[in-house]
Design a protein around this motif. Structure first.
Motif, PDB file in Angstrom:
ATOM      1  N   HIS A  11       0.833  -1.212   0.000  1.00  0.00           N
ATOM      2  CA  HIS A  11       0.000   0.000   0.000  1.00  0.00           C
ATOM      3  C   HIS A  11       0.863   1.256   0.000  1.00  0.00           C
ATOM      4  O   HIS A  11       0.562   2.223  -0.714  1.00  0.00           O
ATOM      5  CB  HIS A  11      -0.924  -0.009   1.225  1.00  0.00           C
ATOM      6  N   TYR A  12       1.938   1.218   0.782  1.00  0.00           N
ATOM      7  CA  TYR A  12       2.866   2.348   0.758  1.00  0.00           C
ATOM      8  C   TYR A  12       3.498   2.493  -0.620  1.00  0.00           C
ATOM      9  O   TYR A  12       3.732   3.602  -1.100  1.00  0.00           O
ATOM     10  CB  TYR A  12       3.953   2.165   1.827  1.00  0.00           C
ATOM     11  N   GLY A  13       3.776   1.358  -1.262  1.00  0.00           N
ATOM     12  CA  GLY A  13       4.331   1.389  -2.616  1.00  0.00           C
ATOM     13  C   GLY A  13       3.394   2.070  -3.598  1.00  0.00           C
ATOM     14  O   GLY A  13       3.827   2.858  -4.442  1.00  0.00           O
ATOM     15  N   CYS A  14       2.103   1.764  -3.480  1.00  0.00           N
ATOM     16  CA  CYS A  14       1.109   2.408  -4.354  1.00  0.00           C
ATOM     17  C   CYS A  14       1.081   3.914  -4.130  1.00  0.00           C
ATOM     18  O   CYS A  14       0.994   4.696  -5.086  1.00  0.00           O
ATOM     19  CB  CYS A  14      -0.282   1.831  -4.078  1.00  0.00           C
ATOM     20  N   MET A  15       1.156   4.339  -2.852  1.00  0.00           N
ATOM     21  CA  MET A  15       1.109   5.767  -2.537  1.00  0.00           C
ATOM     22  C   MET A  15       2.364   6.494  -3.012  1.00  0.00           C
ATOM     23  O   MET A  15       2.295   7.621  -3.524  1.00  0.00           O
ATOM     24  CB  MET A  15       0.929   5.962  -1.029  1.00  0.00           C
ATOM     25  N   VAL A  16       3.524   5.862  -2.865  1.00  0.00           N
ATOM     26  CA  VAL A  16       4.768   6.463  -3.344  1.00  0.00           C
ATOM     27  C   VAL A  16       4.727   6.606  -4.863  1.00  0.00           C
ATOM     28  O   VAL A  16       5.139   7.629  -5.427  1.00  0.00           O
ATOM     29  CB  VAL A  16       5.981   5.619  -2.895  1.00  0.00           C
ATOM     30  N   ASP A  17       4.192   5.599  -5.532  1.00  0.00           N
ATOM     31  CA  ASP A  17       4.042   5.664  -6.986  1.00  0.00           C
ATOM     32  C   ASP A  17       3.063   6.774  -7.375  1.00  0.00           C
ATOM     33  O   ASP A  17       3.310   7.541  -8.307  1.00  0.00           O
ATOM     34  CB  ASP A  17       3.555   4.317  -7.509  1.00  0.00           C
ATOM     35  N   LEU A  18       1.949   6.856  -6.651  1.00  0.00           N
ATOM     36  CA  LEU A  18       0.926   7.875  -6.910  1.00  0.00           C
ATOM     37  C   LEU A  18       1.500   9.285  -6.785  1.00  0.00           C
ATOM     38  O   LEU A  18       1.338  10.127  -7.683  1.00  0.00           O
ATOM     39  CB  LEU A  18      -0.227   7.682  -5.922  1.00  0.00           C
ATOM     40  N   LEU A  19       2.187   9.550  -5.669  1.00  0.00           N
ATOM     41  CA  LEU A  19       2.761  10.878  -5.444  1.00  0.00           C
ATOM     42  C   LEU A  19       3.954  11.134  -6.365  1.00  0.00           C
ATOM     43  O   LEU A  19       4.148  12.258  -6.852  1.00  0.00           O
ATOM     44  CB  LEU A  19       3.196  11.009  -3.979  1.00  0.00           C
ATOM     45  N   GLY A  20       4.740  10.092  -6.598  1.00  0.00           N
ATOM     46  CA  GLY A  20       5.914  10.234  -7.455  1.00  0.00           C
ATOM     47  C   GLY A  20       5.561  10.594  -8.886  1.00  0.00           C
ATOM     48  O   GLY A  20       6.224  11.421  -9.521  1.00  0.00           O
ATOM     49  N   ARG A  21       4.505   9.986  -9.416  1.00  0.00           N
ATOM     50  CA  ARG A  21       4.085  10.288 -10.785  1.00  0.00           C
ATOM     51  C   ARG A  21       3.699  11.752 -10.951  1.00  0.00           C
ATOM     52  O   ARG A  21       3.870  12.338 -12.015  1.00  0.00           O
ATOM     53  CB  ARG A  21       2.879   9.411 -11.176  1.00  0.00           C
ATOM     54  N   GLU A  22       3.134  12.324  -9.882  1.00  0.00           N
ATOM     55  CA  GLU A  22       2.692  13.719  -9.922  1.00  0.00           C
ATOM     56  C   GLU A  22       3.798  14.699  -9.529  1.00  0.00           C
ATOM     57  O   GLU A  22       3.559  15.910  -9.448  1.00  0.00           O
ATOM     58  CB  GLU A  22       1.488  13.907  -8.985  1.00  0.00           C
ATOM     59  N   GLY A  23       4.977  14.186  -9.265  1.00  0.00           N
ATOM     60  CA  GLY A  23       6.097  15.061  -8.918  1.00  0.00           C
ATOM     61  C   GLY A  23       6.091  15.525  -7.478  1.00  0.00           C
ATOM     62  O   GLY A  23       6.901  16.384  -7.102  1.00  0.00           O
ATOM     63  N   ARG A  24       5.236  14.960  -6.655  1.00  0.00           N
ATOM     64  CA  ARG A  24       5.174  15.352  -5.238  1.00  0.00           C
ATOM     65  C   ARG A  24       6.163  14.481  -4.445  1.00  0.00           C
ATOM     66  O   ARG A  24       5.808  13.651  -3.609  1.00  0.00           O
ATOM     67  CB  ARG A  24       3.745  15.225  -4.729  1.00  0.00           C
ATOM     68  N   LEU A  25       7.431  14.698  -4.762  1.00  0.00           N
ATOM     69  CA  LEU A  25       8.495  13.820  -4.271  1.00  0.00           C
ATOM     70  C   LEU A  25       8.727  13.971  -2.771  1.00  0.00           C
ATOM     71  O   LEU A  25       9.054  12.996  -2.091  1.00  0.00           O
ATOM     72  CB  LEU A  25       9.788  14.092  -5.046  1.00  0.00           C
ATOM     73  N   ASP A  26       8.585  15.207  -2.255  1.00  0.00           N
ATOM     74  CA  ASP A  26       8.809  15.419  -0.820  1.00  0.00           C
ATOM     75  C   ASP A  26       7.768  14.674   0.016  1.00  0.00           C
ATOM     76  O   ASP A  26       8.093  14.093   1.060  1.00  0.00           O
ATOM     77  CB  ASP A  26       8.758  16.916  -0.497  1.00  0.00           C
ATOM     78  N   GLU A  27       6.497  14.681  -0.451  1.00  0.00           N
ATOM     79  CA  GLU A  27       5.444  13.961   0.265  1.00  0.00           C
ATOM     80  C   GLU A  27       5.705  12.458   0.233  1.00  0.00           C
ATOM     81  O   GLU A  27       5.515  11.748   1.222  1.00  0.00           O
ATOM     82  CB  GLU A  27       4.077  14.272  -0.346  1.00  0.00           C
TER      83      GLU A  27
END
Length: 462
Positions: A315-331
């Protein structure tokens, strides 16, 4: 009950095994052993269920203890107990013990043969399994299904389908489990035409599409790219289980149809079937592939409170992928810092850093990944690509040189396409295909045409 006897204990153990509460089954077994006052000794009806619980839990140490009780109480010659022991050791990947027990059996029925066959396939030794399969005096549907599943386990889906065809030539009629296993092979190959033929076979032979078979069909059509067929199968299932909903959500999600996936998710909520952690992975993946960042964050934040599901690494992997795709790298980095991440989670964000050009964070993630697995080929390629994004060609070449010096190779990418019912497989840099010269020539032509369409400033970057 003040004085439970062996019969009652056996029924409780069997009941827990039947509903998948294997830990409780073992707990009752050890309670039974400790009930010395009433002399509730296990019997030949007890051990098959206890050993099945050990098999499902891959509880090798507990299984050995139970084996000791079998020998102590004199049930080592009971064919059902012996078969259960063979199966238990096989499930624990202790195939040597399985074979020793099997060889000592005085009486071997088809169930015993299937147990040792399953032990081989579970350990991936398919050559030995094939030899044993040919040696079997009698084969049933389960024997063939075990072989098909074994080939799928080692990634040889083509051989799995060949085994399925041989099964039919031998006059053996597949059951639901066989069909589900075959559909898994078809899904791995992405062969839509073969999948349609299997589906037609089910219709012709009146094989009911229940929740489990339906899930396999949905997954197959999804991986073969036919969303409409997947939806039609889903709508036709009378009694849907959570697996059906999960498969349909995943189907819409991986094809970028996030709104459709969310609609199915809301339908699950209305039915009150009860979502599980797989449902959450499917929904979060759908949000990620469709750019529904806020919705994904909302669902993730409600997992514990509304659904009673503790987030796992996936689940954390999905969220990191979700935020990463949008460029929200700090989050995304904040999420990673809140847990103890594995190399896959770090790699997911590192890949996002490469896409968005954040070399500094990417290098930090690469360093942490290196601590977990210094020789990971994907990690070294990622570092090389990060340097290349910033134009640091010397460092990029240095990483590639390090890989060559240490003999580390990246696993080549593979793709395939189905033409006229034949699946053609391609590996990066491979020239073994009969039409490879024509293929590379056409690729070169396309590459030159693409360059003509790109403005000069962008062409240099490409």
């Amino acid at each position: 009950m003040p004085d439970p006897n062996s019969f009652l204990y056996n029924n409780m153990i069997k009941g827990f095994v039947d509903i998948g509460s294997y830990e409780d089954a073992l707990t009752f077994y050890f309670q039974m052993l400790n009930n010395v006052y009433n002399r509730c000794n296990p019997n030949n009806f007890t051990f098959p269920f206890v050993l099945k619980a050990c098999s499902k839990l891959t509880a090798f140490e507990e299984g050995k203890v139970v084996h000791g009780q079998v020998l102590k109480l004199g049930f080592s010659s009971d064919v059902y107990v012996e078969t259960s022991l063979v199966d238990m050791y096989g499930s624990c990947r202790e195939v040597v013990y399985s074979k020793l027990l099997f060889d000592r059996m005085c009486k071997r029925d088809v169930v015993a043969w299937n147990a040792i066959l399953a032990s081989y396939t579970q350990c991936g030794v398919m050559e030995c399994a094939k030899g044993l399969f040919e040696e079997m005096p009698v084969r049933n549907v389960s024997s063939w299904t075990t072989m098909i599943g074994g080939y799928i386990q080692i990634g040889d889906s083509k051989e799995a389908l060949e085994c399925f065809y041989k099964m039919q030539k031998h006059g053996m009629k597949p059951d639901k489990l066989t069909i589900m296993t075959v559909l898994s092979a078809v899904a791995d190959l992405g062969s839509l035409e073969i999948g349609k033929r299997v589906h037609e076979y089910m219709d012709t032979n009146k094989i009911e599409i229940d929740g489990y078979v339906g899930t396999a069909l949905i997954d197959m059509y999804s991986k073969c790219g036919n969303i409409q067929k997947a939806r039609k199968v889903f709508d036709g299932i009378r009694s849907k289980n959570i697996s059906c909903y999960n498969a349909m959500i995943s189907c819409f999600g991986i094809h970028g149809l996030g709104d459709e996936a969310l609609r199915v998710f809301r339908e699950v909520e209305r039915t009150r079937i009860g979502v599980d952690d797989v449902t959450m992975i499917a929904v979060l993946t759908a949000c990620s592939h469709s750019g529904l960042v806020d919705m994904g964050c909302e669902i993730f934040n409600l997992m514990r409170k509304d659904y009673g599901i503790e987030p796992k690494m996936e689940h954390y992997g999905c969220m990191v992928d979700l935020l990463g795709r949008e460029g929200r790298l700090d989050e995304a980095m904040g999420l990673i810092e809140s847990i103890e991440p594995d190399i896959v989670l770090l790699g997911t964000l590192a890949f996002a850093c490469r896409i968005h050009g954040n070399v500094e964070l990417g290098e930090e993630l690469a360093r942490r990944m290196s601590e977990l697995d210094p020789t990971n080929s994907g990690l070294l390629v990622l570092k090389s690509n990060l340097y290349a994004v910033e134009g640091r060609w010397k460092e990029a070449a240095g990483v590639r040189r390090l890989m060559m010096d240490k003999g580390i190779r990246k696993k080549p990418g593979t793709s395939w396409i189905e033409i006229n019912n034949v699946v053609h497989e391609f590996v990066a840099g491979d020239a073994s295909h009969s039409h490879s010269k024509k293929i590379y020539s056409k690729l070169l032509e396309l590459s030159e045409r693409m360059k003509l369409c790109i403005p000069t400033t962008q062409r240099c970057q490409v």
